[in-house]
Design an enzyme around this catalytic site. Structure first.
Site, PDB file in Angstrom:
ATOM      1  N   ASP A  44      -3.862  10.745   6.737  1.00 15.87           N
ATOM      2  CA  ASP A  44      -4.604  10.853   7.985  1.00 15.87           C
ATOM      3  C   ASP A  44      -3.780  11.697   8.952  1.00 15.87           C
ATOM      4  O   ASP A  44      -2.664  12.097   8.645  1.00 15.87           O
ATOM      5  CB  ASP A  44      -4.966   9.474   8.540  1.00 15.87           C
ATOM      6  CG  ASP A  44      -3.745   8.707   8.983  1.00 15.87           C
ATOM      7  OD1 ASP A  44      -2.630   9.276   8.949  1.00 15.87           O
ATOM      8  OD2 ASP A  44      -3.890   7.546   9.369  1.00 15.87           O
ATOM      9  N   SER A  45      -4.342  11.975  10.109  1.00 19.76           N
ATOM     10  CA  SER A  45      -3.695  12.943  11.002  1.00 19.76           C
ATOM     11  C   SER A  45      -2.604  12.335  11.851  1.00 19.76           C
ATOM     12  O   SER A  45      -1.828  13.041  12.477  1.00 19.76           O
ATOM     13  CB  SER A  45      -4.751  13.511  11.952  1.00 19.76           C
ATOM     14  OG  SER A  45      -5.181  12.484  12.840  1.00 19.76           O
ATOM     15  N   GLY A  46      -2.561  11.024  11.911  1.00 17.54           N
ATOM     16  CA  GLY A  46      -1.655  10.352  12.836  1.00 17.54           C
ATOM     17  C   GLY A  46      -2.339  10.022  14.145  1.00 17.54           C
ATOM     18  O   GLY A  46      -1.855   9.213  14.926  1.00 17.54           O
ATOM     19  N   GLY A  47      -3.488  10.644  14.384  1.00 16.79           N
ATOM     20  CA  GLY A  47      -4.192  10.450  15.655  1.00 16.79           C
ATOM     21  C   GLY A  47      -4.532   8.991  15.919  1.00 16.79           C
ATOM     22  O   GLY A  47      -4.290   8.478  17.004  1.00 16.79           O
ATOM     23  N   PHE A  48      -5.063   8.332  14.914  1.00 19.44           N
ATOM     24  CA  PHE A  48      -5.488   6.946  15.119  1.00 19.44           C
ATOM     25  C   PHE A  48      -4.313   6.085  15.587  1.00 19.44           C
ATOM     26  O   PHE A  48      -4.432   5.324  16.544  1.00 19.44           O
ATOM     27  CB  PHE A  48      -6.079   6.371  13.824  1.00 19.44           C
ATOM     28  CG  PHE A  48      -6.534   4.944  13.965  1.00 19.44           C
ATOM     29  CD1 PHE A  48      -7.781   4.654  14.487  1.00 19.44           C
ATOM     30  CD2 PHE A  48      -5.698   3.895  13.615  1.00 19.44           C
ATOM     31  CE1 PHE A  48      -8.189   3.333  14.651  1.00 19.44           C
ATOM     32  CE2 PHE A  48      -6.101   2.572  13.777  1.00 19.44           C
ATOM     33  CZ  PHE A  48      -7.352   2.290  14.285  1.00 19.44           C
TER      34      PHE A  48
ATOM     35  N   ASP B   7      -7.485  14.343  15.890  1.00 19.48           N
ATOM     36  CA  ASP B   7      -8.634  14.127  16.767  1.00 19.48           C
ATOM     37  C   ASP B   7      -8.270  13.144  17.864  1.00 19.48           C
ATOM     38  O   ASP B   7      -7.246  12.469  17.789  1.00 19.48           O
ATOM     39  CB  ASP B   7      -9.814  13.566  15.957  1.00 19.48           C
ATOM     40  CG  ASP B   7      -9.460  12.273  15.232  1.00 19.48           C
ATOM     41  OD1 ASP B   7      -8.263  12.075  14.910  1.00 19.48           O
ATOM     42  OD2 ASP B   7     -10.347  11.456  14.986  1.00 19.48           O
TER      43      ASP B   7
ATOM     44  N   GLN C 290     -16.363  13.022  15.726  1.00 20.72           N
ATOM     45  CA  GLN C 290     -16.256  11.929  16.701  1.00 20.72           C
ATOM     46  C   GLN C 290     -17.557  11.820  17.500  1.00 20.72           C
ATOM     47  O   GLN C 290     -18.581  12.306  17.051  1.00 20.72           O
ATOM     48  CB  GLN C 290     -15.041  12.158  17.614  1.00 20.72           C
ATOM     49  CG  GLN C 290     -13.695  11.908  16.911  1.00 20.72           C
ATOM     50  CD  GLN C 290     -13.437  10.432  16.592  1.00 20.72           C
ATOM     51  OE1 GLN C 290     -14.196   9.544  16.964  1.00 20.72           O
ATOM     52  NE2 GLN C 290     -12.346  10.162  15.863  1.00 20.72           N
TER      53      GLN C 290
ATOM     54  N   GLY D 239     -13.826   6.706  14.220  1.00 22.43           N
ATOM     55  CA  GLY D 239     -14.243   5.921  15.379  1.00 22.43           C
ATOM     56  C   GLY D 239     -15.472   5.052  15.179  1.00 22.43           C
ATOM     57  O   GLY D 239     -16.178   4.759  16.129  1.00 22.43           O
TER      58      GLY D 239
ATOM     59  N   ASP E 178     -11.874   4.320   3.268  1.00 25.76           N
ATOM     60  CA  ASP E 178     -10.573   3.668   3.228  1.00 25.76           C
ATOM     61  C   ASP E 178     -10.546   2.535   4.221  1.00 25.76           C
ATOM     62  O   ASP E 178     -11.310   2.532   5.193  1.00 25.76           O
ATOM     63  CB  ASP E 178      -9.430   4.653   3.514  1.00 25.76           C
ATOM     64  CG  ASP E 178      -9.258   4.928   4.991  1.00 25.76           C
ATOM     65  OD1 ASP E 178      -8.489   4.211   5.644  1.00 25.76           O
ATOM     66  OD2 ASP E 178      -9.908   5.862   5.506  1.00 25.76           O
TER      67      ASP E 178
ATOM     68  N   CYS F 225     -14.585 -12.236 -12.000  1.00 26.52           N
ATOM     69  CA  CYS F 225     -13.683 -11.120 -11.714  1.00 26.52           C
ATOM     70  C   CYS F 225     -12.876 -10.747 -12.954  1.00 26.52           C
ATOM     71  O   CYS F 225     -12.427 -11.618 -13.698  1.00 26.52           O
ATOM     72  CB  CYS F 225     -12.743 -11.488 -10.568  1.00 26.52           C
ATOM     73  SG  CYS F 225     -11.632 -10.147 -10.124  1.00 26.52           S
TER      74      CYS F 225
ATOM     75  N   CYS G 206     -10.003  -8.961 -12.823  1.00 22.98           N
ATOM     76  CA  CYS G 206      -8.673  -8.479 -12.430  1.00 22.98           C
ATOM     77  C   CYS G 206      -7.571  -9.236 -13.173  1.00 22.98           C
ATOM     78  O   CYS G 206      -7.797 -10.307 -13.743  1.00 22.98           O
ATOM     79  CB  CYS G 206      -8.477  -8.585 -10.909  1.00 22.98           C
ATOM     80  SG  CYS G 206      -7.948 -10.190 -10.331  1.00 22.98           S
TER      81      CYS G 206
ATOM     82  N   CYS H 189      -7.142 -12.903 -11.930  1.00 25.03           N
ATOM     83  CA  CYS H 189      -8.162 -13.863 -12.370  1.00 25.03           C
ATOM     84  C   CYS H 189      -8.087 -14.132 -13.874  1.00 25.03           C
ATOM     85  O   CYS H 189      -8.439 -15.212 -14.327  1.00 25.03           O
ATOM     86  CB  CYS H 189      -9.553 -13.383 -11.975  1.00 25.03           C
ATOM     87  SG  CYS H 189      -9.793 -13.503 -10.190  1.00 25.03           S
TER      88      CYS H 189
ATOM     89  N   HIS I 190      -6.192  -8.978  -6.636  1.00 25.52           N
ATOM     90  CA  HIS I 190      -7.571  -9.469  -6.714  1.00 25.52           C
ATOM     91  C   HIS I 190      -8.469  -8.811  -5.650  1.00 25.52           C
ATOM     92  O   HIS I 190      -9.543  -8.305  -5.970  1.00 25.52           O
ATOM     93  CB  HIS I 190      -7.622 -10.993  -6.568  1.00 25.52           C
ATOM     94  CG  HIS I 190      -9.019 -11.484  -6.376  1.00 25.52           C
ATOM     95  ND1 HIS I 190      -9.908 -11.602  -7.421  1.00 25.52           N
ATOM     96  CD2 HIS I 190      -9.715 -11.791  -5.242  1.00 25.52           C
ATOM     97  CE1 HIS I 190     -11.085 -11.983  -6.946  1.00 25.52           C
ATOM     98  NE2 HIS I 190     -10.994 -12.099  -5.625  1.00 25.52           N
TER      99      HIS I 190
HETATM  100 ZN   LIG Z   1      -9.743 -11.283  -9.494  1.00 29.04          ZN
END
Ligand SMILES: [Zn+2]
Length: 415
Positions: A96-100, A176, A228, A255, A303, A341, A343, A346, A372
């Protein structure tokens, strides 16, 4: 520049919607979309090693420029051969840009956001506190303070591009201006115009830096413009049009704070953005419903750090809703977290054991819980992708949401 850093191919579309499946080809492999991009904030997916990330189906990770810039420093990452080498993850990486973080952590350093600073007409300051001025925006860039030691720093769009090129992720974001959820309409407009001017500056700097990579036979990096405009329909559309006309490799949508905003905001924007470029929903919320709504309105990648953060807080996703594994009802429960699940956790451990690890503050608990939760979200998005391909998306969405939220609450997302 003729050669593009990434290629995006749409492989199927869902009739009558903006939903699509596709493939993003990056210098470090492909991403089948829609895809959930695993949060790798400080060049690590908290509590997991890169093999575990891959084993749970993580196709790509997203690292945070702000954190890496402050610690360990981007020159060091460059010296290590770039972030892929440094963290030993050889799949696609977003930064990411670092802006957030500049806006959220810079402000949070002492006081938190003061909404009243947005109400003054023509005030270009998002300062937390008029006395200390922790974060101050100018047309050139942002003054802010490190959340680590309070030192004064300045970042402009060109700096963010340099930082991201030193980190060396495959897909970069434009710098941004993030506005507070409480910002007034006139301030949102100012911030959006500034975001557009910064996007133009980012693009120029980015192409210059890519020319350097080209000269050194290094992989090129892609740049996404970031839309934005907060909750304002006309601004969102204006932002999508402005950025859509420029030669970005893809687009981020920033945003979007509330789940209720997702459908509208994403639709306004994606109806305008060029169809043949990938779209990323930046830092979405923690609700599984967001994944369905985002994909339905044309999001290709998401993300979110919530699945890992919640896992460390003992909040685990199951198909029947979220549970707190520390609850006493799980003390003697020798079934898996979620019987459906697939994973590693599990397949090998019980609720009683994971509860015990949490109660005893054993670090294995954090890791098993993270595996999980990440697998749950990654698999849900994988299933969404398959359901778009075979046309069963709305059926899957209804079944999933009714089971997860209950029939009544699911109605909010199914209307
Ligand atoms: Zn799981």
């Amino acid at each position: 520049m003729k050669k593009r850093p990434i290629e995006f191919t749409i492989t199927s579309k869902l009739n009558g919607t903006l939903a699509r499946t596709g493939i993003i080809k990056t210098p470090h492999g492909i991403i089948e979309t829609p895809a959930f991009i695993v949060g790798g904030t400080k060049a690590t997916v908290k509590t997991l090693n890169p093999d575990q990330v891959k084993d749970l189906g993580g196709q790509a990770v997203l690292v945070n420029s702000y954190h890496l810039m402050l610690r360990p420093g981007t020159e060091l990452i460059k010296s290590a051969g770039g972030v892929h080498n440094f963290m030993n993850f050889n799949g696609p990486i977003f930064s990411d840009s670092g802006g957030f973080q500049v806006f959220s952590l810079g402000m949070a350093y002492k006081k938190g956001i003061d909404a009243t600073s947005h109400s003054k007409k023509g005030d270009s300051s998002q300062a937390v506190n008029s006395k200390t001025q922790l974060t101050r925006v100018t047309d050139d860039g942002v003054f802010f303070r490190s959340h680590l030691d309070g030192s004064k720093l300045f970042m402009k769009p060109e700096d963010s591009m340099e930082v991201q090129h030193l980190i060396g992720a495959d897909i970069h974001m434009c710098f941004d201006e993030l506005t507070s959820p409480l910002a007034k309409r006139d301030y949102i407009k100012q911030a959006m115009d500034r975001t557009h001017a910064w996007a133009d500056r980012c693009l120029i700097k980015h192409e210059e830096l890519n020319e350097v990579h080209l000269g050194l036979s290094e992989p090129l990096q892609a740049l996404y413009g970031v839309v934005q405009g907060a909750r304002e329909e006309d601004y969102r559309k204006e932002s999508a049009k402005y950025l859509g006309e420029r030669n970005f490799d893809g687009y981020g949508i920033g945003g979007v704070f509330e789940p209720e905003e997702i459908s509208n905001t994403v639709r306004w924007v994606n109806e305008i953005l060029p169809e043949n470029k990938p779209r990323h929903l930046l830092g979405m919320g923690a609700q599984p419903a967001d994944l369905f709504l985002g994909a339905e309105y044309g999001i290709d990648t998401f993300d979110c750090v919530a699945p890992t953060r919640q896992a460390r807080n003992a909040a685990l996703f199951t198909l029947n809703g979220r549970i707190n594994i520390k609850n006493s009802c799980f003390e003697k429960d020798f079934g898996p977290i979620d019987k459906d699940c697939d994973c590693y956790t599990c397949k090998n451990f019980t609720r009683a054991y994971i509860r015990h690890l949490f109660m005893a503050d054993e670090i294995l608990g954090l890791s098993l819980a993270t595996i999980h939760n990440e697998r749950f979200v990654v698999r849900t998005v994988d299933n969404i992708r398959e359901s778009i391909k075979d046309g069963s998306f709305f059926e899957y969405k209804k079944d999933f949401l009714e089971r997860y939220y209950g029939i009544d609450r699911a109605k909010d997302f199914l209307a």
